[in-house]
Write a protein that holds these residues in place. Sequence first.
Motif, PDB file in Angstrom:
ATOM      1  N   ARG A 191      14.844  -9.736 -50.890  1.00 22.09           N
ATOM      2  CA  ARG A 191      13.984 -10.742 -50.402  1.00 22.09           C
ATOM      3  C   ARG A 191      13.897 -10.511 -48.704  1.00 22.09           C
ATOM      4  N   LEU A 192      12.745 -10.466 -48.359  1.00 20.37           N
ATOM      5  CA  LEU A 192      12.404 -10.198 -46.813  1.00 20.37           C
ATOM      6  C   LEU A 192      11.877 -11.487 -46.136  1.00 20.37           C
ATOM      7  N   VAL A 193      12.732 -11.699 -45.117  1.00 23.86           N
ATOM      8  CA  VAL A 193      12.278 -12.817 -44.342  1.00 23.86           C
ATOM      9  C   VAL A 193      12.221 -12.229 -42.786  1.00 23.86           C
ATOM     10  N   GLY A 194      10.699 -12.570 -42.472  1.00 22.63           N
ATOM     11  CA  GLY A 194      10.308 -11.949 -41.213  1.00 22.63           C
ATOM     12  C   GLY A 194      10.670 -13.193 -40.168  1.00 22.63           C
ATOM     13  N   MET A 195      11.143 -12.548 -39.022  1.00 23.79           N
ATOM     14  CA  MET A 195      11.173 -13.560 -37.757  1.00 23.79           C
ATOM     15  C   MET A 195      10.448 -12.820 -36.567  1.00 23.79           C
ATOM     16  N   SER A 196      10.173 -13.842 -35.742  1.00 20.24           N
ATOM     17  CA  SER A 196       9.309 -13.322 -34.505  1.00 20.24           C
ATOM     18  C   SER A 196      10.058 -14.167 -33.313  1.00 20.24           C
ATOM     19  N   VAL A 197      10.550 -13.398 -32.400  1.00 23.83           N
ATOM     20  CA  VAL A 197      11.031 -14.022 -30.959  1.00 23.83           C
ATOM     21  C   VAL A 197      10.150 -13.700 -29.929  1.00 23.83           C
ATOM     22  N   ARG A 198      10.315 -13.951 -28.692  1.00 28.08           N
ATOM     23  CA  ARG A 198       9.629 -13.752 -27.528  1.00 28.08           C
ATOM     24  C   ARG A 198      10.350 -13.918 -26.422  1.00 28.08           C
ATOM     25  N   GLU A 199       9.861 -13.560 -25.213  1.00 29.45           N
ATOM     26  CA  GLU A 199      10.749 -13.636 -24.125  1.00 29.45           C
ATOM     27  C   GLU A 199      10.285 -15.149 -23.107  1.00 29.45           C
ATOM     28  N   PRO A 200      11.404 -15.547 -22.733  1.00 33.52           N
ATOM     29  CA  PRO A 200      10.851 -16.760 -21.534  1.00 33.52           C
ATOM     30  C   PRO A 200       9.916 -16.078 -20.754  1.00 33.52           C
ATOM     31  N   GLY A 201       9.386 -17.031 -20.061  1.00 36.04           N
ATOM     32  CA  GLY A 201       8.263 -16.898 -18.993  1.00 36.04           C
ATOM     33  C   GLY A 201       7.426 -17.794 -18.685  1.00 36.04           C
ATOM     34  N   VAL A 231      16.675  -9.657 -42.993  1.00 38.55           N
ATOM     35  CA  VAL A 231      15.740 -10.196 -42.005  1.00 38.55           C
ATOM     36  C   VAL A 231      15.036  -9.008 -41.144  1.00 38.55           C
ATOM     37  N   VAL A 232      13.789  -9.464 -41.118  1.00 36.00           N
ATOM     38  CA  VAL A 232      12.709  -8.179 -40.571  1.00 36.00           C
ATOM     39  C   VAL A 232      12.348  -8.709 -39.256  1.00 36.00           C
ATOM     40  N   PHE A 233      12.485  -8.159 -38.108  1.00 35.07           N
ATOM     41  CA  PHE A 233      12.129  -8.901 -36.927  1.00 35.07           C
ATOM     42  C   PHE A 233      10.641  -7.927 -36.603  1.00 35.07           C
ATOM     43  N   VAL A 234       9.694  -9.050 -36.414  1.00 32.63           N
ATOM     44  CA  VAL A 234       8.256  -8.513 -36.265  1.00 32.63           C
ATOM     45  C   VAL A 234       7.924  -8.827 -34.824  1.00 32.63           C
ATOM     46  N   PRO A 235       7.955  -7.328 -34.006  1.00 33.22           N
ATOM     47  CA  PRO A 235       7.608  -7.703 -32.621  1.00 33.22           C
ATOM     48  C   PRO A 235       6.071  -7.774 -32.388  1.00 33.22           C
ATOM     49  N   MET A 236       5.489  -8.614 -31.759  1.00 38.28           N
ATOM     50  CA  MET A 236       4.179  -8.807 -31.337  1.00 38.28           C
ATOM     51  C   MET A 236       3.936  -8.333 -30.000  1.00 38.28           C
ATOM     52  N   GLU A 237       4.846  -8.120 -29.047  1.00 41.34           N
ATOM     53  CA  GLU A 237       4.572  -7.469 -28.003  1.00 41.34           C
ATOM     54  C   GLU A 237       5.681  -6.506 -27.458  1.00 41.34           C
ATOM     55  N   ARG A 238       5.654  -5.634 -26.826  1.00 47.51           N
ATOM     56  CA  ARG A 238       6.765  -4.699 -26.528  1.00 47.51           C
ATOM     57  C   ARG A 238       8.153  -5.235 -26.110  1.00 47.51           C
ATOM     58  N   ASP A 239       8.240  -6.113 -25.361  1.00 47.97           N
ATOM     59  CA  ASP A 239       9.540  -6.773 -24.685  1.00 47.97           C
ATOM     60  C   ASP A 239      10.154  -7.605 -26.003  1.00 47.97           C
ATOM     61  N   ASP A 240       9.304  -7.887 -27.034  1.00 45.34           N
ATOM     62  CA  ASP A 240       9.891  -8.711 -28.201  1.00 45.34           C
ATOM     63  C   ASP A 240      10.874  -7.748 -28.874  1.00 45.34           C
ATOM     64  N   ALA A 256      22.153  -6.228 -41.648  1.00 40.50           N
ATOM     65  CA  ALA A 256      21.243  -7.083 -42.634  1.00 40.50           C
ATOM     66  C   ALA A 256      19.908  -7.375 -42.036  1.00 40.50           C
ATOM     67  N   CYS A 257      19.603  -6.707 -41.013  1.00 38.16           N
ATOM     68  CA  CYS A 257      18.334  -6.693 -40.396  1.00 38.16           C
ATOM     69  C   CYS A 257      17.664  -5.427 -39.821  1.00 38.16           C
ATOM     70  N   THR A 258      16.422  -5.647 -39.638  1.00 35.23           N
ATOM     71  CA  THR A 258      15.681  -4.414 -39.217  1.00 35.23           C
ATOM     72  C   THR A 258      14.634  -4.960 -38.029  1.00 35.23           C
ATOM     73  N   VAL A 259      14.803  -4.261 -36.906  1.00 33.09           N
ATOM     74  CA  VAL A 259      13.776  -4.532 -35.828  1.00 33.09           C
ATOM     75  C   VAL A 259      12.718  -3.420 -35.928  1.00 33.09           C
TER      76      VAL A 259
END
Length: 398
Positions: A191-201, A231-240, A256-259
């Motif tokens: 099972r793959l669960v994608g996660m998206s994070v971002r920077e404060p700003g 867990v698959v971290f999906v960056p939408m911007e370089r700093d992610d 247990a995760c991949t960036v």
Amino acid sequence: MGGSDGVRVGVLGSYGGRNVGDEAILTAMLDRVQGARPDTRIVVFSRDPDYSRGVRPDVEVVGWEGASRERTSEHMRGLDVLILGGGGILYDTEARRYLRLVRTAQCHRVPVFTYAVGAGPLTDEVDCDWVRSTLTDAAVVTVRDEESQLVLEEAGLERPITVTADPALLLRPGDSGEELLRAEAVPRGVRLVGMSVREPGRAATDLDEHGYHQLLAHVGDFLVNRLDAHVVFVPMERDDIRHAHAVASHMTDPSACTVLRGASRPQQVLDIVKQLDLAIGMRLHFLIFAALAGVPLLPLPYAGKVFDFAQQVGAPALRGVARENVGLLLAEVDRLWDERSARQAETAARTAALRTRADRTAEHFLAYLETIAPPPVSGPPAKHPSAGPRPLLAREDL
């Protein structure tokens, strides 16, 4: 306006910034407009012209950051119309930068069409003044959500504002995701669960960096232990990427995760999201991609635009990403997984409605374009498959 060499359309937004969401907007917008009006010559005003030329070799690209007013004027005066937006650019300290270029276009009598623009937070009086003085003179104002409409109205803009939807909703997922995940060494058959994070700003002023890193690490551990997921971290911007690694470092089992690092084009990221079993994220366009791919999603609102999208697609509309909400958040993740099948039909129906709204922006623009630059007499413009006959729209009709 217009001529034998075609109608010239300038496009100004946060393009060239290597943000997947912004580039998704540009891709969907240009594909739709050029598909209907092949005589259109596009001029993209980019923050990084070299990058934009590599991504869109079929259009003219002009760098505008650091350029003088005289140099910008040379490109503006040759346009038939300038498109502003497609993404969230009208917010404090940033809005004035874009609107200076808009005012330059208007000084050369170039009409301006705001294309599903996003706005907010917008409280700085200087930026509000720029919004009022510049967009009052725009030919048409369309915004991508009700939140943006409210922000512009509270800034003092007194003119008709049409709410449509984000242009990226017109993209469609393809089949390259499995191969792309294999290239990133993501395990297969799990099972793959994608996660998206971002920077404060400036666009996410309420985020506590260390607090939300730990919060999302708890979520990651829950996904691994409760769902036996990767867990698959999906960056939408370089700093992610940096923030994804920070979250992973707080997890009990970072292995247990991949960036992801290789996928950077909108279609690539959309195809990857299609391979997920669940999507939990902060970035708006990661969530849009999940909705387009039919993947159950849990938004983590850091701004009004994410909360608004959650409500539009019927996803849980949490009020914010705060450390004290960890119990509530884990309960929502657990509920989403248990109810994922039941929720998919409603989300699909709501997403289809949003796609229709997103296409209205293009319909409004193409109708406006016909009033200032009729298509060549050699043949009618190509029609979008989902589009029926459209009337010419006057400014007051929009």
